[in-house]
Motif scaffolding. Sequence first.
Motif, mmCIF file in Angstrom:
data_model
loop_
_atom_site.group_PDB
_atom_site.id
_atom_site.type_symbol
_atom_site.label_atom_id
_atom_site.label_comp_id
_atom_site.label_asym_id
_atom_site.label_seq_id
_atom_site.Cartn_x
_atom_site.Cartn_y
_atom_site.Cartn_z
ATOM 1 N N ILE A 296 39.525 55.684 50.706
ATOM 2 C CA ILE A 296 39.109 54.603 51.529
ATOM 3 C C ILE A 296 40.189 53.794 51.945
ATOM 4 C CG2 ILE A 296 37.703 52.691 51.409
ATOM 5 C CD1 ILE A 296 35.998 54.056 49.172
ATOM 6 N N ASP A 297 40.450 53.790 52.994
ATOM 7 C CA ASP A 297 41.760 52.886 53.548
ATOM 8 C C ASP A 297 41.008 51.316 53.808
ATOM 9 O OD1 ASP A 297 43.813 54.715 53.439
ATOM 10 O OD2 ASP A 297 42.969 55.431 55.507
ATOM 11 N N HIS A 298 41.929 50.469 53.679
ATOM 12 C CA HIS A 298 41.407 49.068 53.603
ATOM 13 C C HIS A 298 42.583 48.249 53.693
ATOM 14 C CE1 HIS A 298 42.251 48.702 49.590
ATOM 15 N NE2 HIS A 298 41.426 49.779 49.449
ATOM 16 N N GLN A 299 42.218 46.914 54.215
ATOM 17 C CA GLN A 299 43.174 45.849 54.146
ATOM 18 C C GLN A 299 44.204 45.951 52.604
ATOM 19 O OE1 GLN A 299 44.573 44.116 56.795
ATOM 20 N NE2 GLN A 299 43.059 45.329 57.794
ATOM 21 N N PRO A 300 45.362 45.611 52.707
ATOM 22 C CA PRO A 300 46.026 45.612 51.370
ATOM 23 C C PRO A 300 45.506 44.515 50.511
ATOM 24 C CG PRO A 300 47.711 45.707 53.217
ATOM 25 C CD PRO A 300 46.316 45.484 53.978
ATOM 26 N N VAL B 183 38.849 43.410 46.768
ATOM 27 C CA VAL B 183 38.907 44.767 47.044
ATOM 28 C C VAL B 183 37.517 45.393 47.158
ATOM 29 C CG1 VAL B 183 39.437 45.899 45.232
ATOM 30 C CG2 VAL B 183 40.171 46.881 47.033
ATOM 31 N N CYS B 184 36.475 45.189 46.002
ATOM 32 C CA CYS B 184 35.261 45.342 46.304
ATOM 33 C C CYS B 184 34.661 45.311 47.404
ATOM 34 C CB CYS B 184 34.592 45.042 44.982
ATOM 35 S SG CYS B 184 35.299 45.622 43.419
ATOM 36 N N ALA B 185 34.748 43.742 47.884
ATOM 37 C CA ALA B 185 34.127 43.364 48.951
ATOM 38 C C ALA B 185 34.624 44.337 50.434
ATOM 39 C CB ALA B 185 34.429 41.964 49.338
ATOM 40 N N LEU B 186 35.814 44.840 50.343
ATOM 41 C CA LEU B 186 36.477 45.463 51.352
ATOM 42 C C LEU B 186 35.899 46.921 51.379
ATOM 43 C CD1 LEU B 186 40.050 44.468 51.137
ATOM 44 C CD2 LEU B 186 38.587 43.985 53.140
ATOM 45 N N ARG B 187 35.569 47.374 50.169
ATOM 46 C CA ARG B 187 35.184 48.734 49.950
ATOM 47 C C ARG B 187 33.442 48.833 49.980
ATOM 48 N NH1 ARG B 187 39.226 49.886 45.058
ATOM 49 N NH2 ARG B 187 37.447 48.721 43.915
ATOM 50 N N GLY B 188 32.935 47.620 49.962
ATOM 51 C CA GLY B 188 31.671 47.629 50.041
ATOM 52 C C GLY B 188 30.491 47.954 48.800
ATOM 53 N N HIS B 189 31.140 47.685 47.736
ATOM 54 C CA HIS B 189 30.322 48.201 46.528
ATOM 55 C C HIS B 189 30.242 46.932 45.487
ATOM 56 C CE1 HIS B 189 33.983 48.436 43.987
ATOM 57 N NE2 HIS B 189 34.544 49.277 44.984
ATOM 58 N N PRO B 190 29.596 46.979 44.726
ATOM 59 C CA PRO B 190 29.390 45.700 43.619
ATOM 60 C C PRO B 190 30.856 46.216 42.490
ATOM 61 C CG PRO B 190 27.564 47.550 43.100
ATOM 62 C CD PRO B 190 28.351 47.843 44.485
ATOM 63 N N ALA B 191 31.165 44.920 42.008
ATOM 64 C CA ALA B 191 32.255 45.113 41.078
ATOM 65 C C ALA B 191 32.091 45.914 39.802
ATOM 66 C CB ALA B 191 32.745 43.691 40.832
ATOM 67 N N SER B 192 30.961 45.899 39.588
ATOM 68 C CA SER B 192 30.392 46.768 38.105
ATOM 69 C C SER B 192 30.830 48.286 38.378
ATOM 70 C CB SER B 192 28.925 46.568 38.059
ATOM 71 O OG SER B 192 28.176 47.262 39.140
ATOM 72 N N GLU B 193 31.059 48.737 39.643
ATOM 73 C CA GLU B 193 31.550 50.374 40.201
ATOM 74 C C GLU B 193 32.794 50.424 40.208
ATOM 75 O OE1 GLU B 193 29.213 51.149 43.332
ATOM 76 O OE2 GLU B 193 27.290 51.258 42.329
ATOM 77 N N ALA B 194 33.451 49.435 39.958
ATOM 78 C CA ALA B 194 35.009 49.410 39.933
ATOM 79 C C ALA B 194 35.518 49.666 38.652
ATOM 80 C CB ALA B 194 35.961 48.058 40.632
ATOM 81 N N ALA B 195 36.952 50.329 38.662
ATOM 82 C CA ALA B 195 37.715 50.329 37.295
ATOM 83 C C ALA B 195 38.627 49.440 37.336
ATOM 84 C CB ALA B 195 38.105 51.737 37.205
ATOM 85 N N LYS B 196 38.657 48.330 36.455
ATOM 86 C CA LYS B 196 39.620 47.335 36.379
ATOM 87 C C LYS B 196 40.569 47.928 35.358
ATOM 88 C CE LYS B 196 38.395 43.044 36.270
ATOM 89 N NZ LYS B 196 37.846 41.590 35.654
ATOM 90 N N CYS B 197 41.922 48.075 35.657
ATOM 91 C CA CYS B 197 42.996 48.391 34.680
ATOM 92 C C CYS B 197 44.016 47.562 34.197
ATOM 93 C CB CYS B 197 43.521 49.757 35.333
ATOM 94 S SG CYS B 197 42.444 51.020 36.180
ATOM 95 N N ILE B 198 43.955 47.378 33.033
ATOM 96 C CA ILE B 198 45.051 46.460 32.268
ATOM 97 C C ILE B 198 45.736 47.024 31.244
ATOM 98 C CG2 ILE B 198 44.966 44.255 31.140
ATOM 99 C CD1 ILE B 198 43.483 43.967 33.655
ATOM 100 N N VAL B 199 47.111 46.834 31.438
ATOM 101 C CA VAL B 199 48.134 47.472 30.337
ATOM 102 C C VAL B 199 48.180 46.287 29.299
ATOM 103 C CG1 VAL B 199 50.364 48.346 29.857
ATOM 104 C CG2 VAL B 199 49.387 48.753 32.262
ATOM 105 N N LEU B 200 47.990 47.017 28.076
ATOM 106 C CA LEU B 200 48.099 45.928 26.785
ATOM 107 C C LEU B 200 49.190 46.461 25.963
ATOM 108 C CD1 LEU B 200 44.284 45.775 25.947
ATOM 109 C CD2 LEU B 200 45.669 44.133 27.399
ATOM 110 N N ARG B 201 49.616 45.334 25.215
ATOM 111 C CA ARG B 201 50.774 45.705 24.110
ATOM 112 C C ARG B 201 50.064 45.423 22.757
ATOM 113 N NH1 ARG B 201 55.256 41.968 21.806
ATOM 114 N NH2 ARG B 201 53.897 40.540 22.579
#
Length: 165
Positions: free
Chosen positions: A24-28, A35-53
Motif C-alpha cells: 500500500i503506497d501512501h503519504q510518508p 498511518v492507519c488512517a491513511l491505510r484505512g483500517h483500525p489501529a487494532s489491525e496494525a503491528a506496532k514495533c518497539i525495540v527494547l533493552r
Amino acid sequence: MSGPDTYEHLISLLDDSSVDYRLIDHQPEGTTDKVCALRGHPASEAAKCIVLRVKVDRRTTRHVLAVVPGDRRVDLGAVRALFDARYVGFSDAETAERLARAVPGTVLPFSFDPELEVVADPDVVAQPKLYFNAARLDRSLVLSGADYARLALPRVEPIASPAAV
C-alpha cells in the motif's frame, strides 16, 4: 543493511515464501494512528514495533523487538517478567536503528539481526489482516497474522497492555 536494503530483504522473504501480501503506497508517515488512517483500517489491525533493552542481570543485556497491536502499548512489566529481568526500557535510537535496520516509524515486525529477538503479542498473530510500514515511511504491507507468525517465528507471549476502553 538499512532502509531500501531492509525493504528488499522483506520483499524477497515474502516472495520466496509464496505468501499472499499486498503493498500500500501512501503519504510518508510513521505514527501508528496517522498511518492507519491513511491505510484505512483500525489501529487494532496494525503491528506496532518497539525495540527494547532488557537487562537480565548486571552483565547481560538483550534486545527485544516487541510487537503489539497498534491500539495498545507494550507492557514493560510483562516483558520484564517474561525474561526474569532486572530492567526493561526503550532502546536508544542508534541501537534500535542498527538492530532493526530501519529508522523509527518504519521498524518491521521481523528481525534480520540475530541480536534482536522478536516477541509478538497473541493478538498480533491472530489478526486476519496485519498492517505495518514496510521499512519505508511511504509504503506499507498487509498480510495475515498467521503468515507473519510462520515467517517471522516470533516468541508469542502476552506483552500488550489492555486496550483502552
